[in-house]
Design a protein around this motif. Structure first.
Motif, PDB file in Angstrom:
ATOM      1  N   ARG A   1       0.804  -1.219   0.000  1.00  0.00           N
ATOM      2  CA  ARG A   1       0.000   0.000   0.000  1.00  0.00           C
ATOM      3  C   ARG A   1       0.840   1.272   0.000  1.00  0.00           C
ATOM      4  O   ARG A   1       0.330   2.349  -0.293  1.00  0.00           O
ATOM      5  CB  ARG A   1      -0.913   0.018   1.235  1.00  0.00           C
ATOM      6  N   SER A   2       2.104   1.148   0.347  1.00  0.00           N
ATOM      7  CA  SER A   2       2.931   2.347   0.512  1.00  0.00           C
ATOM      8  C   SER A   2       3.299   2.950  -0.835  1.00  0.00           C
ATOM      9  O   SER A   2       3.617   2.243  -1.793  1.00  0.00           O
ATOM     10  CB  SER A   2       4.208   1.996   1.282  1.00  0.00           C
ATOM     11  N   ARG A   3       3.252   4.252  -0.903  1.00  0.00           N
ATOM     12  CA  ARG A   3       3.732   4.994  -2.075  1.00  0.00           C
ATOM     13  C   ARG A   3       5.005   5.756  -1.727  1.00  0.00           C
ATOM     14  O   ARG A   3       5.396   6.673  -2.433  1.00  0.00           O
ATOM     15  CB  ARG A   3       2.648   5.974  -2.551  1.00  0.00           C
ATOM     16  N   LEU A   4       5.610   5.361  -0.637  1.00  0.00           N
ATOM     17  CA  LEU A   4       6.820   6.029  -0.167  1.00  0.00           C
ATOM     18  C   LEU A   4       8.037   5.306  -0.742  1.00  0.00           C
ATOM     19  O   LEU A   4       8.353   4.186  -0.345  1.00  0.00           O
ATOM     20  CB  LEU A   4       6.873   6.003   1.369  1.00  0.00           C
ATOM     21  N   HIS A   5       8.712   5.913  -1.700  1.00  0.00           N
ATOM     22  CA  HIS A   5       9.924   5.344  -2.299  1.00  0.00           C
ATOM     23  C   HIS A   5      11.133   6.055  -1.689  1.00  0.00           C
ATOM     24  O   HIS A   5      11.411   7.213  -2.041  1.00  0.00           O
ATOM     25  CB  HIS A   5       9.908   5.506  -3.807  1.00  0.00           C
ATOM     26  N   PRO A   6      11.848   5.420  -0.774  1.00  0.00           N
ATOM     27  CA  PRO A   6      12.906   6.128  -0.038  1.00  0.00           C
ATOM     28  C   PRO A   6      13.979   6.738  -0.934  1.00  0.00           C
ATOM     29  O   PRO A   6      14.465   7.834  -0.664  1.00  0.00           O
ATOM     30  CB  PRO A   6      13.481   5.035   0.874  1.00  0.00           C
ATOM     31  N   GLN A   7      14.364   6.025  -2.006  1.00  0.00           N
ATOM     32  CA  GLN A   7      15.408   6.574  -2.877  1.00  0.00           C
ATOM     33  C   GLN A   7      14.957   7.890  -3.502  1.00  0.00           C
ATOM     34  O   GLN A   7      15.755   8.831  -3.648  1.00  0.00           O
ATOM     35  CB  GLN A   7      15.777   5.573  -3.976  1.00  0.00           C
ATOM     36  N   TYR A   8      13.678   7.981  -3.883  1.00  0.00           N
ATOM     37  CA  TYR A   8      13.175   9.224  -4.463  1.00  0.00           C
ATOM     38  C   TYR A   8      13.183  10.344  -3.427  1.00  0.00           C
ATOM     39  O   TYR A   8      13.500  11.496  -3.745  1.00  0.00           O
ATOM     40  CB  TYR A   8      11.757   9.019  -4.991  1.00  0.00           C
ATOM     41  N   TRP A   9      12.830  10.008  -2.193  1.00  0.00           N
ATOM     42  CA  TRP A   9      12.831  11.033  -1.153  1.00  0.00           C
ATOM     43  C   TRP A   9      14.245  11.555  -0.903  1.00  0.00           C
ATOM     44  O   TRP A   9      14.440  12.755  -0.685  1.00  0.00           O
ATOM     45  CB  TRP A   9      12.232  10.465   0.137  1.00  0.00           C
ATOM     46  N   ILE A  10      15.220  10.659  -0.922  1.00  0.00           N
ATOM     47  CA  ILE A  10      16.610  11.101  -0.742  1.00  0.00           C
ATOM     48  C   ILE A  10      17.022  12.022  -1.886  1.00  0.00           C
ATOM     49  O   ILE A  10      17.606  13.093  -1.669  1.00  0.00           O
ATOM     50  CB  ILE A  10      17.543   9.882  -0.655  1.00  0.00           C
ATOM     51  N   ALA A  11      16.728  11.610  -3.121  1.00  0.00           N
ATOM     52  CA  ALA A  11      17.125  12.411  -4.276  1.00  0.00           C
ATOM     53  C   ALA A  11      16.422  13.770  -4.292  1.00  0.00           C
ATOM     54  O   ALA A  11      17.051  14.819  -4.493  1.00  0.00           O
ATOM     55  CB  ALA A  11      16.826  11.638  -5.561  1.00  0.00           C
TER      56      ALA A  11
END
Length: 956
Positions: free
Chosen positions: A861-871
């Motif tokens: 269910r998560s739409r949280l992509h950690p790599q995208y948040w870091i970038a």
């Protein structure tokens, strides 16, 4: 703005080329060629502004004394044009040279990155910035030399080139730092006019030696010349660009750039001139005996660069003009010869001179172009190489250090003619070749165009020097020498004089030497293989690694406890050294009364710390809980001393780290304590623990005493009052701590979050390959005691079993935690909070979702992509800093203003907010990425023992 585009366009093109598909060879070539042509056009458009001593400058505020500064004068213009035009020609050549099976996007990406780095070196108006681009050229060249990384010679050659040139770059950095200190500025304009001050300074010999090391290593000059022949493992387009026209010219470019500052002394003559003379003679001598076509060209490049270096070392303005002239001439004929060698290799399958002969019949155009270029390299009249070489002969005759220089120059000229004749006659004349890997034939016509244009340049400059290169050479000389520019003539005929006689002797002597070598059938030179730089380099590397390995046996261990012991002891000794001669004294500041509550707090924290150390070996969970207790005591201490920001940060960090460490401990093998052990082993262990306890107590008491000694003294005037006073006027915030982090020291914060992102990505990459020990795979006993649950169902609304109620609670907490995190984010500039605290609060809520909902349910269910948040977080923080450039302010300077909105009124906006948002997103992304890496361990089944069935558990 044109200068910014000249440097920036190649890097943009590099990124675009890297993103292109591997089969888009034409599109990538068009992209790289277009970038080179546009850069060349921009450089040409600035020619009128640099004529007659003009200088074009462009600066972007960065930090005090280190603005991003670009500077273009006549000399930099000539070099920038050379880099851009040669880049365009090599791109066209590479389009037909590279195989369809080669990873062409990677080639053009690194090629453009190198072009941008080289243009940055040429156009830098700041010494520190110049060194930065200098090292970028070393990195880009490493990737280009190792392009065919499946070949061991390419990998070794790239490593050798990187170690030598990067080490020289570190010496150059030290030299320019000292030079900037002597001058009082790192601005190139101020440095270039401070020659008298620099030469009179006591640091001058050291500065000269360090800068010379940087230049000589880059230009492959004796005794650092050995890396260039081994770099010939690179594709021929790389050799034609880096090793004839650009990278190896960076060293002599630097020497000419600093000529007004460092030349004019005996030290300069003997250091620079001596290295140039050795390279000139040894390179030419070695070139006569090479069996590889590119080997001949590599050693001849060392020789010609030695010629340029020797000219620069003569302390003569006219020699400087000749050196700049030969830089351009050498680039044209040597790049053409490299292209010819590549064509021969491409069409016949070999570059071995012992296997090649008679190719002029099958490849007449290639042979003609190679002959003209080789004649220019040998110094044949009516070609550009003859003009600059005759100027060289003239300077060796009329220099103050005459006597032995003309003789050495003529000997090198004889060698040059000999290896040029061998290069042409042995490849293109003689009997028809036999047993070649491929039947020789002419390449595609467009592959010949770059070489033909370069040969045409050799002819035009050789016949009409005053009309072709004359004005540009005059501008370059004036940019370096200013009013000291000497009168000189580029005429073809100067009458019968000694330099002309020397040229004739070199030509005739070279022909005779070639015939004698052919008669002797010499395949190796006397002493040529006795002094092998490669063997010396490998000996130094092997000795260094052996010494390091031997040292590591004494100062390191695979056990963390031993490493910590060494670090603590080293830190204690380092702290003791300055105290030893002056003694240790406490201050006379009166002591505050002891608060029993505060004392109890610290005693509790100390007990937790000691207990954590005692339980760490066999009872990790207990140790983690006690460590959390010590952290909580620290947090309360911050709050006690009215530091709410630190307390808030500490408590959030404690929560996140304790949970992440707890998840990590799950996968470590359990250490079983064996009671009742006796004997020598137990005595040794007891003695070791007693030693460690004594050292820990000594160092801890020492640090406590040192802290007390500092705090009991009268405080000196520091920078704290400045931050408190200027927080609101300059930073626009009432929270001094946050203003320091995002404004006054925003560059530090940007570096720290960058490191945090890198660490998170590294941990994620390492844990992807981590496989738990077999004994830690089985579920813990607490989980086995629970009723048997079915496999996680991502489609179920709630997990079954005992986690149902906690899961409902943490889902209700999630939106509340998100709002709280945003609240702390937005209030951080004026009240305790900020992006770091807000990010940790949201990360804690995400961790709870994984702990109770399970990784399968959450990630479905998560739409949280950690790599995208870091970038995105890094981009947001960096963009907030770059935005200040558009207001002509230094990097990361906060900009603020009020925006009036209907129905709302005035809204205060600041560039600090996107920076803090970047910190917020990166903290969330980094923490979640580490969490995901740990959580994924539970999904790995290849090394996992199956869960016991209900019957097996009942039987147990």
């Amino acid at each position: 703005m044109s200068l910014i585009l000249i440097v920036l366009l190649p890097f943009i093109g590099s990124l675009l080329a890297a993103c292109m598909p591997s089969n888009a060879r034409n599109a990538e070539a068009w992209l790289a060629g277009g970038v080179a042509v546009v850069c060349a056009a921009l450089v040409i458009s600035l020619q009128s502004q640099v004529a007659n001593g003009g200088v074009v400058r462009h600066a972007l505020p960065w930090i005090a004394g280190l603005d991003f500064s670009l500077r273009l004068d006549g000399y930099a213009w000539l070099f920038a044009l050379l880099v851009a035009v040669m880049g365009g020609l090599v791109v066209l050549y590479a389009r037909y040279y590279m195989s369809p099976d080669d990873p062409v996007p990677r080639f053009f990406s690194f090629f453009l990155a190198f072009m941008g780095s080289m243009l940055g070196v040429v156009l830098s108006g700041n010494l520190i910035q110049l060194v930065m681009f200098w090292e970028l050229t070393s990195l880009a060249s490493f990737m280009l030399i190792a392009y065919w990384n499946h070949r061991i010679d390419a990998r070794r050659g790239a490593r050798m080139a990187l170690i030598v040139t990067a080490t020289g770059g570190l010496c150059l950095l030290a030299g320019v730092l000292m030079l900037g200190q002597v001058v009082g500025s790192y601005d190139l304009d101020r440095v270039l006019v401070a020659g008298d001050r620099v030469r009179a300074h006591a640091w001058y010999p050291v500065i000269l030696a360090l800068i010379a090391l940087g230049a000589l290593t880059k230009s492959a000059q004796f005794p650092f010349h050995f890396w260039l022949p081994h770099a010939m493992a690179a594709p021929t387009p790389v050799s034609a660009y880096l090793h004839s026209a650009t990278m190896v010219k960076a060293g002599v470019f630097l020497l000419a750039r600093f000529w007004p500052v460092l030349s004019g002394s005996e030290e300069w003559f003997w250091l620079i001139g001596g290295a140039g003379l050795c390279s000139l003679v040894l390179g030419a001598y070695a070139a006569m005996f090479q069996r590889d076509m590119k080997g001949v060209l590599a050693y001849s490049t060392i020789s010609h660069l030695g010629l340029i270096t020797l000219l620069l070392g003569m302390n003569s303005p006219l020699a400087l003009v000749a050196a700049v002239f030969h830089i351009v001439n050498h680039a044209t004929f040597k790049a053409s010869l490299f292209m010819a060698a590549g064509i021969v290799d491409h069409e016949t399958g070999t570059r071995d001179l012992t296997r090649l002969s008679g190719l002029a019949r099958a490849m007449p155009i290639t042979a003609t172009l190679a002959m003209v270029a080789a004649a220019s390299m040998a110094g044949v009249p009516l070609l550009n190489g003859f003009l600059s070489k005759e100027m060289f002969f003239a300077e060796t005759v009329f220099t103050a250090h005459s006597g032995w220089l003309p003789v050495a120059a003529v000997i090198a000229g004889i060698f040059s003619v000999a290896y040029s004749l061998r290069f042409i006659l042995q490849v293109f004349y003689g009997p028809a070749p036999h047993d070649l890997p491929r039947a020789p034939h002419e390449p595609p016509r467009w592959m010949l165009v770059p070489s033909a244009l370069l040969v045409l340049a050799c002819l035009l400059v050789g016949i009409l020097p005053g009309l072709t290169v004359g004005p540009f050479l005059d501008n370059a000389a004036q940019a370096i020498l200013g009013v000291d520019k000497p009168a000189y003539s580029l005429a073809i005929w100067h009458g019968f004089n000694l330099p002309l006689l020397m040229s004739l002797v070199a030509l005739v002597g070279g022909v005779l030497l070639y015939l004698w070598l052919q008669w002797r059938q010499a395949s190796g030179g006397i002493l040529i293989y006795r002094f092998d730089g490669k063997r010396a380099f490998e000996f130094v590397m092997a000795t260094s690694m052996s010494a390091a390995d031997h040292l590591m046996r004494y100062v390191s261990s695979r056990r963390l406890q031993v490493q910590l012991l060494l670090l603590v002891c080293a830190a204690f000794i380092a702290a003791l050294i300055p105290l030893w001669p002056h003694g240790f004294r406490f201050g006379d500041k009166p002591l505050a009364p002891l608060d029993p509550v505060f004392a109890l707090l610290w005693l509790s924290g100390a007990a937790c710390a000691v207990g954590a150390a005692h339980q760490a070996k066999y009872h990790r969970l207990v140790a983690l809980i006690l460590a959390g207790g010590a952290g909580l005591a620290t947090c309360l201490t911050f709050a006690w001393f009215s530091a709410p920001d630190l307390a808030l940060t500490q408590i959030t960090v404690e929560v996140v780290t304790v949970v992440l460490i707890l998840l990590g401990l799950r996968w470590l093998p359990r250490r079983i304590e064996q009671p009742g052990q006796a004997g020598a082993g137990s005595v040794i262990a007891y003695s070791r623990r007693l030693r460690d306890f004594g050292i820990a107590a000594l160092v801890g008491c020492g640090m406590a005493g040192l802290t007390f000694a500092v705090m009991s003294r009268t405080a000196i005037e520091g920078i704290a009052p400045f931050f408190i006073r200027e927080s609101l006027p300059q930073g626009g915030g009432l929270n001094v701590v946050n203003v320091i982090l995002v404004d006054f020291r925003g560059f530090d914060t940007l570096g720290e979050i960058t490191v945090l992102g890198i660490v998170a990505l590294t941990v994620y990459a390492l844990l992807r390959r981590f496989r738990p020990a077999p004994e830690s795979v089985a579920p813990p006993q607490q989980q086995l005691d629970q009723p048997m649950m079915a496999a996680p169902n991502p489609d179920a609304a709630l997990p079954a079993g005992y986690l149902m109620v906690p899961t409902v609670l943490v889902r209700l907490i999630m939106p509340v935690a998100a709002l709280v995190s945003l609240y702390f984010l937005l209030r951080g500039h004026n009240a305790p909070g900020g992006g770091f605290v807000g990010g940790l609060i949201l990360s804690t809520a995400v961790i709870l979702q994984y702990m109770f909902g399970g990784i399968v349910w959450v990630e479905s269910r998560s739409r949280l992509h950690p790599q995208y948040w870091i970038a995105i977080g890094l981009l947001a923080a960096g963009s907030a800093g770059i935005g200040s450039w558009f207001a002509a302010r230094p990097f990361l300077t906060s900009l603020a203003g009020d925006l009036y909105l209907p129905l709302i009124g005035a809204v205060h906006l600041s560039s600090v907010l996107p920076f803090d948002i970047g910190v917020y997103m990166l903290v969330v992304g980094a923490t979640t990425l580490v969490l995901v890496a740990l959580a994924h361990q539970s999904l790995r089944t290849q090394h996992r023992k199956p869960l016991p069935t209900q019957q097996e558990r009942q039987a147990d």
